[in-house]
Scaffold this motif. Sequence first.
Motif, short mmCIF file in Angstrom:
data_model
loop_
_atom_site.label_atom_id
_atom_site.label_comp_id
_atom_site.label_asym_id
_atom_site.label_seq_id
_atom_site.Cartn_x
_atom_site.Cartn_y
_atom_site.Cartn_z
N MET A 38 0.81 -1.22 0.05
CA MET A 38 -0.34 -0.09 0.05
C MET A 38 0.68 1.17 0.06
SD MET A 38 -3.28 -0.35 2.42
CE MET A 38 -2.70 -0.41 3.85
N ASN A 39 2.03 1.27 0.56
CA ASN A 39 3.13 2.33 0.62
C ASN A 39 3.86 2.38 -0.71
OD1 ASN A 39 1.65 3.04 2.99
ND2 ASN A 39 2.82 1.79 4.18
N THR A 40 3.88 1.61 -1.43
CA THR A 40 4.72 1.70 -2.78
C THR A 40 4.31 2.76 -3.64
OG1 THR A 40 3.39 0.14 -3.91
CG2 THR A 40 5.56 -0.76 -2.74
N ALA A 41 5.26 3.23 -4.52
CA ALA A 41 4.76 4.34 -5.39
C ALA A 41 3.62 4.04 -6.38
CB ALA A 41 5.82 4.92 -6.24
N GLU A 42 3.66 2.73 -6.72
CA GLU A 42 2.33 2.41 -7.54
C GLU A 42 0.96 2.56 -6.88
OE1 GLU A 42 1.37 -1.36 -10.41
OE2 GLU A 42 3.10 -1.43 -9.11
N PHE A 43 0.80 2.28 -5.77
CA PHE A 43 -0.15 2.27 -5.35
C PHE A 43 -0.62 3.33 -4.17
CE2 PHE A 43 0.63 -2.15 -6.18
CZ PHE A 43 -0.36 -2.54 -6.83
N LYS A 44 0.16 4.19 -3.88
CA LYS A 44 0.21 5.17 -2.98
C LYS A 44 -1.00 6.30 -3.11
CE LYS A 44 3.96 6.66 -0.91
NZ LYS A 44 5.00 7.18 -0.58
N ASN A 45 -1.24 6.52 -4.37
CA ASN A 45 -2.34 7.46 -4.80
C ASN A 45 -3.46 6.73 -5.36
OD1 ASN A 45 -0.63 9.78 -4.34
ND2 ASN A 45 0.43 9.73 -6.14
N ASP A 46 -3.44 5.51 -5.09
CA ASP A 46 -4.56 4.77 -5.95
C ASP A 46 -6.00 4.95 -4.77
OD1 ASP A 46 -6.60 2.96 -6.37
OD2 ASP A 46 -5.17 1.27 -6.90
N PRO A 47 -7.09 5.60 -5.31
CA PRO A 47 -8.22 5.99 -4.51
C PRO A 47 -8.83 4.70 -3.74
CG PRO A 47 -8.80 6.11 -6.73
CD PRO A 47 -7.33 5.66 -6.73
N ARG A 48 -8.43 3.66 -3.94
CA ARG A 48 -8.95 2.37 -2.95
C ARG A 48 -7.96 2.15 -1.73
NH1 ARG A 48 -8.81 -1.90 -7.83
NH2 ARG A 48 -6.79 -0.60 -8.38
N ASN A 49 -6.76 2.78 -1.91
CA ASN A 49 -5.90 2.71 -0.60
C ASN A 49 -6.46 3.57 0.31
OD1 ASN A 49 -3.67 2.61 0.90
ND2 ASN A 49 -2.40 3.44 -0.64
N PRO A 50 -6.47 2.70 1.55
CA PRO A 50 -7.11 3.59 2.67
C PRO A 50 -6.27 4.75 3.38
CG PRO A 50 -6.65 1.21 3.34
CD PRO A 50 -6.36 1.48 1.79
N ASN A 51 -5.03 4.60 2.87
CA ASN A 51 -4.14 5.43 3.34
C ASN A 51 -3.69 6.77 2.35
OD1 ASN A 51 -3.47 3.91 5.56
ND2 ASN A 51 -1.79 2.88 4.66
N ALA A 52 -4.51 6.51 1.18
CA ALA A 52 -4.17 7.62 0.26
C ALA A 52 -4.84 8.88 0.69
CB ALA A 52 -4.77 7.17 -1.14
N LYS A 53 -4.15 10.02 0.17
CA LYS A 53 -4.69 11.32 0.74
C LYS A 53 -6.03 11.75 -0.20
CE LYS A 53 -0.32 13.10 1.77
NZ LYS A 53 0.39 11.95 1.67
N PRO A 54 -7.06 12.21 0.58
CA PRO A 54 -8.45 12.36 -0.19
C PRO A 54 -7.92 13.54 -1.14
CG PRO A 54 -8.29 13.45 2.02
CD PRO A 54 -7.07 12.40 1.72
N VAL A 55 -8.71 13.34 -2.53
CA VAL A 55 -8.45 14.22 -3.59
C VAL A 55 -9.15 15.56 -3.19
CG1 VAL A 55 -9.10 14.55 -5.99
CG2 VAL A 55 -8.46 12.30 -5.11
N GLN A 56 -8.35 17.08 -3.25
CA GLN A 56 -9.07 18.00 -3.05
C GLN A 56 -9.75 18.50 -4.03
OE1 GLN A 56 -8.70 19.61 0.15
NE2 GLN A 56 -7.71 17.84 0.78
N SER A 57 -11.26 18.78 -3.83
CA SER A 57 -12.03 19.48 -5.05
C SER A 57 -11.49 20.98 -5.13
CB SER A 57 -13.51 19.29 -4.83
OG SER A 57 -13.85 19.90 -3.55
N GLY A 58 -11.75 21.46 -6.32
CA GLY A 58 -11.50 22.83 -6.77
C GLY A 58 -12.74 23.92 -6.43
N HIS A 59 -13.58 23.32 -5.54
CA HIS A 59 -14.44 24.66 -5.14
C HIS A 59 -14.04 25.62 -3.94
CE1 HIS A 59 -16.97 20.98 -6.43
NE2 HIS A 59 -17.34 22.04 -7.32
#
Length: 59
Positions: A38-59
């Motif tokens: 889960m902490n490797t570069a390939e899966f770090k930004n995967d939205p299914r990863n519970p440790n991924a940072k949430p995507v910030q919306s542009g609002h």
Amino acid sequence: MSLLGKKFPAPFARPMAPFFVAGLVIMYGVNAAQTAFMNTAEFKNDPRNPNAKPVQSGH
């Protein structure tokens, strides 16, 4: 009358103990591997990863 048939006074826990221990070791190893992946570069930004940072919306 029992639905499971006759009960036999055979030991269960002591002969099966090595298999229980092996199962726990395998579960620990799988959990450690999943955490490492889960902490490797390939899966770090995967939205299914519970440790991924949430995507910030542009609002």
